[in-house]
Design an enzyme around this catalytic site. Structure first.
Site, PDB file in Angstrom:
ATOM      1  N   HIS A 177      13.083   9.933 -10.535  1.00 16.30           N
ATOM      2  CA  HIS A 177      13.416  10.228  -9.131  1.00 16.30           C
ATOM      3  C   HIS A 177      14.924  10.394  -8.907  1.00 16.30           C
ATOM      4  O   HIS A 177      15.365  11.325  -8.233  1.00 16.30           O
ATOM      5  CB  HIS A 177      12.923   9.111  -8.204  1.00 16.30           C
ATOM      6  CG  HIS A 177      11.472   8.770  -8.368  1.00 16.30           C
ATOM      7  ND1 HIS A 177      10.542   9.700  -8.738  1.00 16.30           N
ATOM      8  CD2 HIS A 177      10.793   7.601  -8.213  1.00 16.30           C
ATOM      9  CE1 HIS A 177       9.346   9.113  -8.798  1.00 16.30           C
ATOM     10  NE2 HIS A 177       9.478   7.842  -8.487  1.00 16.30           N
ATOM     11  N   LYS A 225       3.727  10.482 -13.789  1.00 16.38           N
ATOM     12  CA  LYS A 225       4.719   9.845 -14.637  1.00 16.38           C
ATOM     13  C   LYS A 225       4.178   8.495 -15.106  1.00 16.38           C
ATOM     14  O   LYS A 225       3.283   7.969 -14.445  1.00 16.38           O
ATOM     15  CB  LYS A 225       6.041   9.713 -13.894  1.00 16.38           C
ATOM     16  CG  LYS A 225       6.114   8.523 -12.930  1.00 16.38           C
ATOM     17  CD  LYS A 225       7.494   8.392 -12.365  1.00 16.38           C
ATOM     18  CE  LYS A 225       7.600   7.306 -11.368  1.00 16.38           C
ATOM     19  NZ  LYS A 225       7.515   5.943 -11.817  1.00 16.38           N
ATOM     20  N   ASP A 254      11.522   3.270 -14.472  1.00 19.38           N
ATOM     21  CA  ASP A 254      10.617   3.456 -13.335  1.00 19.38           C
ATOM     22  C   ASP A 254      11.132   4.496 -12.342  1.00 19.38           C
ATOM     23  O   ASP A 254      10.366   5.360 -11.902  1.00 19.38           O
ATOM     24  CB  ASP A 254      10.417   2.098 -12.629  1.00 19.38           C
ATOM     25  CG  ASP A 254       9.338   2.150 -11.547  1.00 19.38           C
ATOM     26  OD1 ASP A 254       8.359   2.899 -11.721  1.00 19.38           O
ATOM     27  OD2 ASP A 254       9.472   1.437 -10.537  1.00 19.38           O
TER      28      ASP A 254
HETATM   29  C1  BG6 Z   1       7.381   4.970  -7.811  1.00 16.36           C
HETATM   30  C2  BG6 Z   1       7.789   3.699  -8.523  1.00 16.36           C
HETATM   31  O1  BG6 Z   1       7.467   6.069  -8.676  1.00 16.36           O
HETATM   32  O2  BG6 Z   1       8.238   5.183  -6.695  1.00 16.36           O
HETATM   33  C3  BG6 Z   1       7.771   2.515  -7.570  1.00 16.36           C
HETATM   34  O3  BG6 Z   1       6.899   3.461  -9.604  1.00 16.36           O
HETATM   35  C4  BG6 Z   1       8.613   2.817  -6.338  1.00 16.36           C
HETATM   36  O4  BG6 Z   1       8.253   1.330  -8.214  1.00 16.36           O
HETATM   37  C5  BG6 Z   1       8.183   4.166  -5.728  1.00 16.36           C
HETATM   38  O5  BG6 Z   1       8.402   1.768  -5.398  1.00 16.36           O
HETATM   39  C6  BG6 Z   1       9.108   4.540  -4.571  1.00 16.36           C
HETATM   40  O6  BG6 Z   1       8.652   5.699  -3.930  1.00 16.36           O
HETATM   41  P1  BG6 Z   1       9.042   5.987  -2.417  1.00 16.36           P
HETATM   42  O7  BG6 Z   1       8.496   7.344  -2.144  1.00 16.36           O
HETATM   43  O8  BG6 Z   1       8.362   4.927  -1.595  1.00 16.36           O
HETATM   44  O9  BG6 Z   1      10.545   5.888  -2.323  1.00 16.36           O
END
Ligand code: BG6
Length: 458
Positions: free
Chosen positions: A232, A140, A227
């Site tokens: 997510h 992404k 982001d």
């Molecule tokens: C990433 C973002 O996709 O996901 C980051 O770019 C974020 O800003 C991260 O910190 C969080 O991932 P996880 O798996 O640590 O919750």
């Protein structure tokens, strides 16, 4: 004739000298080798003029810093590594690559590079190497709004059909996110109540206790909504709220997620609160008058039979009091004549901790000893697991190498997610400033009964 092997027989990753390779990809490759899931040539491509020995040294340093270095496994990984130094716009780079993957029938190409280079590299692979059954894995962001995502998808489809494109959203590769789906469909008592007749609201908090970690320049381009919300968070909402997939095929699950996303109403500025932590503007690479949000609280509405009237609240932010991602599904309080008390809002809920550890818990009321029918809250923990030792990247790369696209974002769901957030992307209002270490402007947009802040797990 023997059937075509399903497993990729070469793995190529572009951006081999970059940050993502250093932090995530090399440790992932070592884990895959350790588990016996990777035994094919691995070719790193980047424009840094390294020798193979320098490339191996970089891989070693990366795993020592970000993984669990293992001498014997690394020795095996080293023998699989090759390196090509070259410019992505130069056909000579791809000619070298064709030689390196010579004979591979299903090479996997992982583009760990800025999205602005996706088209150039995809074209180079397709026109110079012309592999028959190539797989393209993309990081992404897939565009920066609905229009650019459509253009990107259209561009990639000139050379790669949709079934061979694997868009990584690492949340879909997380074990607790898969368990969310499993738990929903494996428990009939939950299936019956998973709708507007019983559920009052859903809230998801993705809190991070740290700042932008020196990625100010990148963050200025995206902000919290691009982001982590567009991808997510919306994929998590889709897993939580989708209807039961028709079967267990790759596409049925992706259909169900995509159909749900199509039903989420596009946002407007009234359904969003944006915040920015104090000190963000002083981060390197950040504009002194930046209006980029580092916090967002958003209300989503789903217009389908199952969810009409149930608000889904999502809150994400940097510099919050804790690092934890948690889903709370609250049941509607009901007054019952047997009870000597009104039901408290938010007393009955499911809690899914998606990270760093995994928890599934149920919020209940139980009677306090005594004559009156009054009670107290009790939480039953059904499941508590330490952080998964298989990183999402390992699961996802392994799946892509097997041609299994279940946990990847398909074109329709990526575009549907952009359609939802598109109306608020150009909001130029000044975000509300918040103190690092606080819950930001959470109180400006609250679920019924308020936010339930994630706490350190006991
Ligand atoms: C990433 C973002 O996709 O996901 C980051 O770019 C974020 O800003 C991260 O910190 C969080 O991932 P996880 O798996 O640590 O919750």
């Amino acid at each position: 004739m023997a059937p075509e092997p399903l497993q990729s027989d070469a793995m190529v990753f572009f951006g081999a000298s970059g940050d993502l390779a250093y932090k995530k990809i090399f440790p992932t490759l070592q884990s895959m080798v350790r588990r016996g899931r990777l035994n094919v040539p691995i070719i790193g491509v980047a424009n840094t003029p390294w020798t193979l020995e320098q490339f191996r040294a970089r891989a070693k340093e990366s795993i020592q810093t970000h993984g669990k270095f293992d001498d014997a496994v690394f020795a095996k990984l080293s023998t699989l590594l090759q390196y090509i130094a070259g410019d992505y716009t130069d056909p000579a780079t791809f000619k070298q690559l064709c030689t390196a993957i010579d004979g591979a029938k299903r090479p996997l190409f992982y583009l760990a590079i800025p999205p602005s280079l996706f088209a150039t590299v995809a074209k180079g692979i397709a026109t110079v190497c012309q592999p028959e059954h190539a797989r393209l894995v993309l990081e992404k962001p897939f565009g920066r709004d609905l229009g650019s995502a459509k253009v990107l998808n259209h561009t990639l489809h000139q050379w790669f059909p949709e079934p061979s494109i694997f868009r990584i959203d690492h949340y879909l590769g997380k074990e607790p996110v898969q368990n969310l789906i499993y738990f929903r469909f494996a428990n009939p008592f939950l299936l019956a109540g998973w709708n507007h007749r019983h559920i009052e609201s859903v809230q998801i908090t993705m809190a991070e206790a740290f700042d932008v970690k020196g990625r100010g320049k990148f963050y200025e381009e995206v902000g919290a909504i691009r982001d982590v919300v567009q991808n997510h968070m919306l994929q998590t909402v889709a897993c939580l709220a989708m209807d039961c997939p028709h079967d267990n095929s790759h596409e049925a699950l992706r259909d169900a997620r995509g159909e749900l996303l199509q039903k989420i109403r596009p946002l407007n500025t009234q359904s969003v609160v944006r915040g920015q932590y104090r000190g963000y503007k002083q981060e390197p690479g950040v504009a002194a008058d930046s209006r980029v949000e580092t916090f967002a609280a958003i209300r989503f509405d789903i217009d389908n039979e199952r969810w009409t009237g149930v608000p889904f609240f999502v809150r994400v932010g940097k510099c919050l009091p804790i690092t934890a991602t948690e889903v709370i599904v609250r049941f509607q309080p009901i007054a019952h004549p047997v009870l000597d008390e009104a039901q408290l809002p938010g007393a009955n809920y499911f809690r899914f901790r998606l990270g760093p550890e995994e928890v599934i818990a149920i919020g209940t009321r139980v009677k306090k000893p005594g004559e009156r029918m009054v009670g107290e809250s009790a939480e039953l923990v059904a499941h508590h697991q330490p952080p998964d030792e298989m990183e999402p990247y390992e699961r996802l790369l392994g799946d892509a190498a097997m041609g299994d696209a279940t946990l990847f974002a398909r074109e329709d769901s990526v575009e549907a997610a952009w359609r939802i957030v598109n109306p608020i992307l150009n909001d130029k209002s000044v975000p509300i400033e918040y103190e690092p270490g606080t819950w930001g402007p959470s109180d400006r947009l609250t679920p019924p009964g308020g936010w339930q802040n994630p706490e350190i797990e006991k």
